[in-house]
Enzyme design. Sequence first.
Site, PDB file in Angstrom:
ATOM      1  N   ARG A  53       1.061  -1.016   0.072  1.00 59.16           N
ATOM      2  CA  ARG A  53       0.150  -0.074  -0.159  1.00 59.16           C
ATOM      3  C   ARG A  53       1.073   1.307  -0.021  1.00 59.16           C
ATOM      4  NH1 ARG A  53       2.916   1.943   3.719  1.00 59.16           N
ATOM      5  NH2 ARG A  53       1.235   3.477   3.853  1.00 59.16           N
ATOM      6  N   GLY A  54       0.076   2.247  -0.370  1.00 57.12           N
ATOM      7  CA  GLY A  54       0.765   3.903  -0.365  1.00 57.12           C
ATOM      8  C   GLY A  54       1.210   3.977  -1.949  1.00 57.12           C
ATOM      9  N   ALA A  55       0.810   5.468  -1.909  1.00 61.59           N
ATOM     10  CA  ALA A  55       0.187   5.120  -3.735  1.00 61.59           C
ATOM     11  C   ALA A  55       1.618   5.267  -4.502  1.00 61.59           C
ATOM     12  CB  ALA A  55       0.080   6.866  -3.237  1.00 61.59           C
ATOM     13  N   ARG A  91      -7.492  -0.591  -6.917  1.00 60.26           N
ATOM     14  CA  ARG A  91      -7.866   0.672  -5.780  1.00 60.26           C
ATOM     15  C   ARG A  91      -8.388   2.198  -6.466  1.00 60.26           C
ATOM     16  NH1 ARG A  91      -4.332   1.328  -0.352  1.00 60.26           N
ATOM     17  NH2 ARG A  91      -6.377   2.254   0.583  1.00 60.26           N
ATOM     18  N   GLN A 194      -1.911   2.440  10.317  1.00 56.74           N
ATOM     19  CA  GLN A 194      -0.664   2.226   9.127  1.00 56.74           C
ATOM     20  C   GLN A 194       0.690   3.046   9.965  1.00 56.74           C
ATOM     21  OE1 GLN A 194      -3.556   2.648   8.039  1.00 56.74           O
ATOM     22  NE2 GLN A 194      -3.851   2.625   6.137  1.00 56.74           N
ATOM     23  N   ASP A 235      -1.449  10.971  -2.007  1.00 53.77           N
ATOM     24  CA  ASP A 235      -2.551  10.151  -2.822  1.00 53.77           C
ATOM     25  C   ASP A 235      -2.863  10.539  -4.448  1.00 53.77           C
ATOM     26  OD1 ASP A 235      -2.954   8.489  -0.457  1.00 53.77           O
ATOM     27  OD2 ASP A 235      -3.041   7.000  -1.635  1.00 53.77           O
ATOM     28  N   ASN A 245      -5.320  12.651   0.736  1.00 53.81           N
ATOM     29  CA  ASN A 245      -5.272  11.405   1.280  1.00 53.81           C
ATOM     30  C   ASN A 245      -5.995  10.811   2.227  1.00 53.81           C
ATOM     31  OD1 ASN A 245      -1.913  11.318   2.081  1.00 53.81           O
ATOM     32  ND2 ASN A 245      -2.426  11.519   3.945  1.00 53.81           N
ATOM     33  N   LYS A 246      -4.542   9.855   3.256  1.00 53.25           N
ATOM     34  CA  LYS A 246      -5.010   9.137   4.210  1.00 53.25           C
ATOM     35  C   LYS A 246      -6.264   9.973   4.696  1.00 53.25           C
ATOM     36  CE  LYS A 246      -5.606   5.414   4.376  1.00 53.25           C
ATOM     37  NZ  LYS A 246      -5.746   4.519   3.727  1.00 53.25           N
TER      38      LYS A 246
HETATM   39  O1  MRU Z   1      -4.305   3.203   2.315  1.00 50.96           O
HETATM   40  P1  MRU Z   1      -2.941   3.570   1.935  1.00 50.96           P
HETATM   41  O2  MRU Z   1      -1.734   3.012   3.193  1.00 50.96           O
HETATM   42  O3  MRU Z   1      -2.510   2.921   0.651  1.00 50.96           O
HETATM   43  O4  MRU Z   1      -2.934   5.357   2.041  1.00 50.96           O
HETATM   44  C1  MRU Z   1      -1.305   5.341   1.996  1.00 50.96           C
HETATM   45  C2  MRU Z   1      -1.603   7.172   2.621  1.00 50.96           C
HETATM   46  O5  MRU Z   1      -2.855   7.455   2.432  1.00 50.96           O
HETATM   47  C3  MRU Z   1      -0.205   7.510   2.037  1.00 50.96           C
HETATM   48  O6  MRU Z   1      -0.396   8.862   3.131  1.00 50.96           O
HETATM   49  C4  MRU Z   1       0.304   7.974   0.860  1.00 50.96           C
HETATM   50  O7  MRU Z   1       0.072   6.724  -0.283  1.00 50.96           O
HETATM   51  C5  MRU Z   1       1.754   8.576   0.178  1.00 50.96           C
HETATM   52  S1  MRU Z   1       2.211   7.847   0.937  1.00 50.96           S
HETATM   53  C6  MRU Z   1       4.021   7.631  -0.117  1.00 50.96           C
END
Ligand code: MRU
Length: 337
Positions: A53-55, A91, A194, A235, A245-246
């Site tokens: 996970r993470g963009a 996603r 996270q 994201d 973002n999250k």
């Molecule tokens: O649901 P996730 O864990 O994929 O969400 C990730 C985030 O929101 C991060 O803050 C975002 O992707 C930036 S990561 C470099």
Amino acid sequence: MNQPDRPNVIEAIRFDGERLQLLDQRLLPAREAWLEMTGPDEAARAIADLVVRGAPAIGITAAYAAVLAARRCKGDEAAWQAALDRLERARPTAVNLSWAVARMRDCAKRSGGPDPERLFSEAREIHRQDIEANRAMAEAGAAQIEPGSGVLTHCNTGALATGGIGTALGVIAEGWRQGRIGRVFADETRPWLQGSRLTAWELSQLGVPFRVIIEGAAASLMASGQVAWVITGADRIAANGDVANKIGTYMLAVLARHHGLRFMVVAPSSTVDPQLESGRGIDIEERSPAEIWRAAGLESEPPGFAAWNPVFDVTPAELVDCIVTEAGAHFPPFHFA
Ligand code: MRU
């Protein structure tokens, strides 16, 4: 592993051209277990299930999965394109996923079809560029921070979420190394944790002291005067600087403005979606309410209970003081072309 040059100690994605290995982030920090896959649909499932996970990390994973798809499809371009459609749908919010898939489609177009070796080079290049962007952002972001500052971060934005040292967490690690950051707080980031699982694990591996807080403690932390900056990743960033973002990021930006703190967003240009005028058009992923019950220690939804689980939010550009990309620090009014 046949990886681009990897100076950082933590890595979550390995690819040797035939087999994709992902560190199963659902199990951290209790266990470090790797899952191996040889097909694109397994990779799409791993993205949807948050193994990775993470963009930026899901973009890189999709690029490598496009190589696996080319090996499986053996020149059947329609089947390859269909596999990429499934990857792209894994996603919806992080634009890095569709950005990486589009780059792989362009590469196939230039090569006259999905040639696995050409696609492998392109995927490695996507990975390498992310490593470089992470390094440049760490420098540019750290330079904005006054020596000895306290910072609060959200979600996980480090090596686990990217191809390199991370976005916001890269700035934090570099800022700590330079003495610009004196205190680090990490939001636990419900419901998937996270922050308290992944960011805490990374910071402890990096030797950066930190304290985890529950999201509900953010206002009190800011009022206490212990932090000067909130630093997060993104994201998807619209042309006007609105940031998806999250979930919980928007709340932190509102709180930061109220308390006179600054709010920094760190993301590579692969996270910028210049086609999107504002954040209103961003598709916000909603996940199963089961994730909320699980975080509460329940096995399933108790009868008569209900929950809503959007996992991203949009912070309006007017609450953002600085957006750092690999091109440097950008200040309002934002305009990404
Ligand atoms: O649901 P996730 O864990 O994929 O969400 C990730 C985030 O929101 C991060 O803050 C975002 O992707 C930036 S990561 C470099």
